[in-house]
Motif scaffolding. Structure first.
Motif, PDB file in Angstrom:
ATOM      1  N   ASP A  81       9.163  21.098   6.602  1.00 59.80           N
ATOM      2  CA  ASP A  81       8.075  20.233   6.151  1.00 59.80           C
ATOM      3  C   ASP A  81       7.085  21.012   5.268  1.00 59.80           C
ATOM      4  O   ASP A  81       6.690  22.131   5.614  1.00 59.80           O
ATOM      5  CB  ASP A  81       7.365  19.695   7.410  1.00 59.80           C
ATOM      6  CG  ASP A  81       6.148  18.866   7.063  1.00 59.80           C
ATOM      7  OD1 ASP A  81       6.139  18.279   5.968  1.00 59.80           O
ATOM      8  OD2 ASP A  81       5.216  18.822   7.888  1.00 59.80           O
ATOM      9  N   THR A 120       4.270  21.042   9.674  1.00 55.47           N
ATOM     10  CA  THR A 120       4.160  20.454  11.019  1.00 55.47           C
ATOM     11  C   THR A 120       5.305  20.915  11.926  1.00 55.47           C
ATOM     12  O   THR A 120       5.168  20.919  13.151  1.00 55.47           O
ATOM     13  CB  THR A 120       4.171  18.910  10.958  1.00 55.47           C
ATOM     14  OG1 THR A 120       5.326  18.533  10.208  1.00 55.47           O
ATOM     15  CG2 THR A 120       2.925  18.356  10.303  1.00 55.47           C
ATOM     16  N   ASP A 121       6.449  21.278  11.318  1.00 52.09           N
ATOM     17  CA  ASP A 121       7.580  21.722  12.146  1.00 52.09           C
ATOM     18  C   ASP A 121       7.751  23.245  12.117  1.00 52.09           C
ATOM     19  O   ASP A 121       8.768  23.773  12.564  1.00 52.09           O
ATOM     20  CB  ASP A 121       8.878  21.028  11.698  1.00 52.09           C
ATOM     21  CG  ASP A 121       9.149  21.219  10.206  1.00 52.09           C
ATOM     22  OD1 ASP A 121       8.303  21.823   9.510  1.00 52.09           O
ATOM     23  OD2 ASP A 121      10.207  20.773   9.733  1.00 52.09           O
TER      24      ASP A 121
END
Ligand code: PMV
Length: 336
Positions: free
Chosen positions: A160, A164-165
């Motif tokens: 991402d 976020t990951d």
């Protein structure tokens, strides 16, 4: 007034993080794996305090007040305050932070990792943040996201663009491999000449080897390491650890101008470990170096007495090549 105190462990990577694809969000160019160290004398301890009468945010590191206007620190505090679930206006209260490290700061012993993991966890508790703390710790210092957990931990680079990951997850707790031991050889406890942040940035800009490493070497190596840890295959674990450390330092030398973190003593230690492994016809000891000259050995408990004997024979106290030893186990993780 609200107060929270945490301690967090130092972590030492066995597959290294070296290079960012996004400087501002601290997103790495490869996954990495580390172990958090359960060593009483190697941790960060942070107390955070918020109070309606404080008129500014302030921070003390090892008893000395430092500037709070550090970009990474601000980013951590901002992220936490934004994600906090306080309902009473407490989010407007200013915060005072006191943090102590009981080990050489910035000498390649991941001091910033333990520090930011600890700070993020303490602040997250204070501001009642329920989201992933590793992603917040990452914005302080990349490798800090791995110090949020105990045992063996993998930082997934993620895909991402917003990161976020890009989070850390525990592979196994320390209890999975209770025979695992570490010995830290403190070759030099002075502050390192080139910070890892500057070194990495320079490598990303100039090293072709770094690109090759991230695209072709680490993806395979990281899966092999993950499996070696799960199956407690020490020989494989040790070989991958050694190779990955040396490749990171090869990248540092491939960087222009080069970043040279290892000293003659660091090289003498790795030569000795290879000579020992060769003599016993088995990879019984792994060595690894972060962005500094200090060497960390990973080995099984049954081999500790012999290795300590060998080290003391070749690096006797009082010799020019003097080194200090810190012994420890693997780890339980953050202690609230
Ligand atoms: O998190 P930083 O910016 O201190 O970088 C750490 C980089 C190494 O320690 C050299 C490698 C690693 O994966 O911890």
């Amino acid at each position: 007034m609200n107060i929270v105190t945490c301690t967090a462990p130092v972590n030492i990577a066995v597959i290294k993080y070296w290079g960012k694809r996004n400087e501002a969000l601290i997103l790495p160019i490869n996954d990495s794996i580390s172990a958090s160290l359960d060593v009483a004398q190697l941790c960060a301890k942070t107390t955070v305090m918020s109070c309606p009468t404080f008129d500014s945010d302030r921070i003390w590191l090892n008893g000395r007040e430092e500037s709070i206007d550090n970009e990474r620190l601000q980013s951590c505090i901002r992220n936490i305050k934004r994600q906090g679930t306080l309902s009473t206006g407490m989010e407007k209260w200013k915060v005072h932070i006191c943090s102590i490290n009981n080990f050489p700061t910035a000498a390649g012993l991941a001091s910033s990792a333990a520090g930011y993991a600890c700070l993020s966890t303490a602040l997250a508790k204070l501001y009642k943040v329920n989201n992933d703390i590793s992603a917040i710790a990452r914005t302080g210092s990349g490798s800090a996201c791995r110090s949020v957990f105990g045992g063996f931990v993998r930082w997934y680079m993620g895909v991402d663009a917003e990161g976020t990951d890009s989070i850390a997850k525990q592979i196994v707790p320390a209890s999975h491999w209770p025979e695992m031991r570490i010995i830290i050889l403190v070759v030099d406890d002075l502050r390192k000449k080139i910070s890892s942040a500057i070194g990495m940035q320079r490598s990303v800009q100039t090293s072709e080897l770094l690109r090759y490493r991230a695209e072709h070497c680490v993806p395979k190596r990281i899966e092999e390491m993950h499996q070696a840890i799960i199956h407690k295959n020490f020989e494989k674990f040790a070989e991958l650890t050694i190779k990955d450390s040396n490749q990171m330092h090869a990248v540092c030398l491939d960087t222009y101008p080069p970043c040279s973190y290892l000293t003659d003593v660091s090289h003498a230690i790795s030569d000795l470990i290879h000579a020992y492994n060769n003599a016993v016809h088995s990879t019984k000891v792994a060595y690894t170096n972060d962005a500094g000259p200090n060497t960390v050995l990973y080995l099984l408990e049954k081999n500790v007495p012999e290795i300590v004997g060998v080290l003391q024979h070749f690096f006797p106290p009082g010799n020019d090549q003097n080194i200090d030893y810190i012994r420890g186990n693997l780890p339980s993780g953050i202690i609230p």
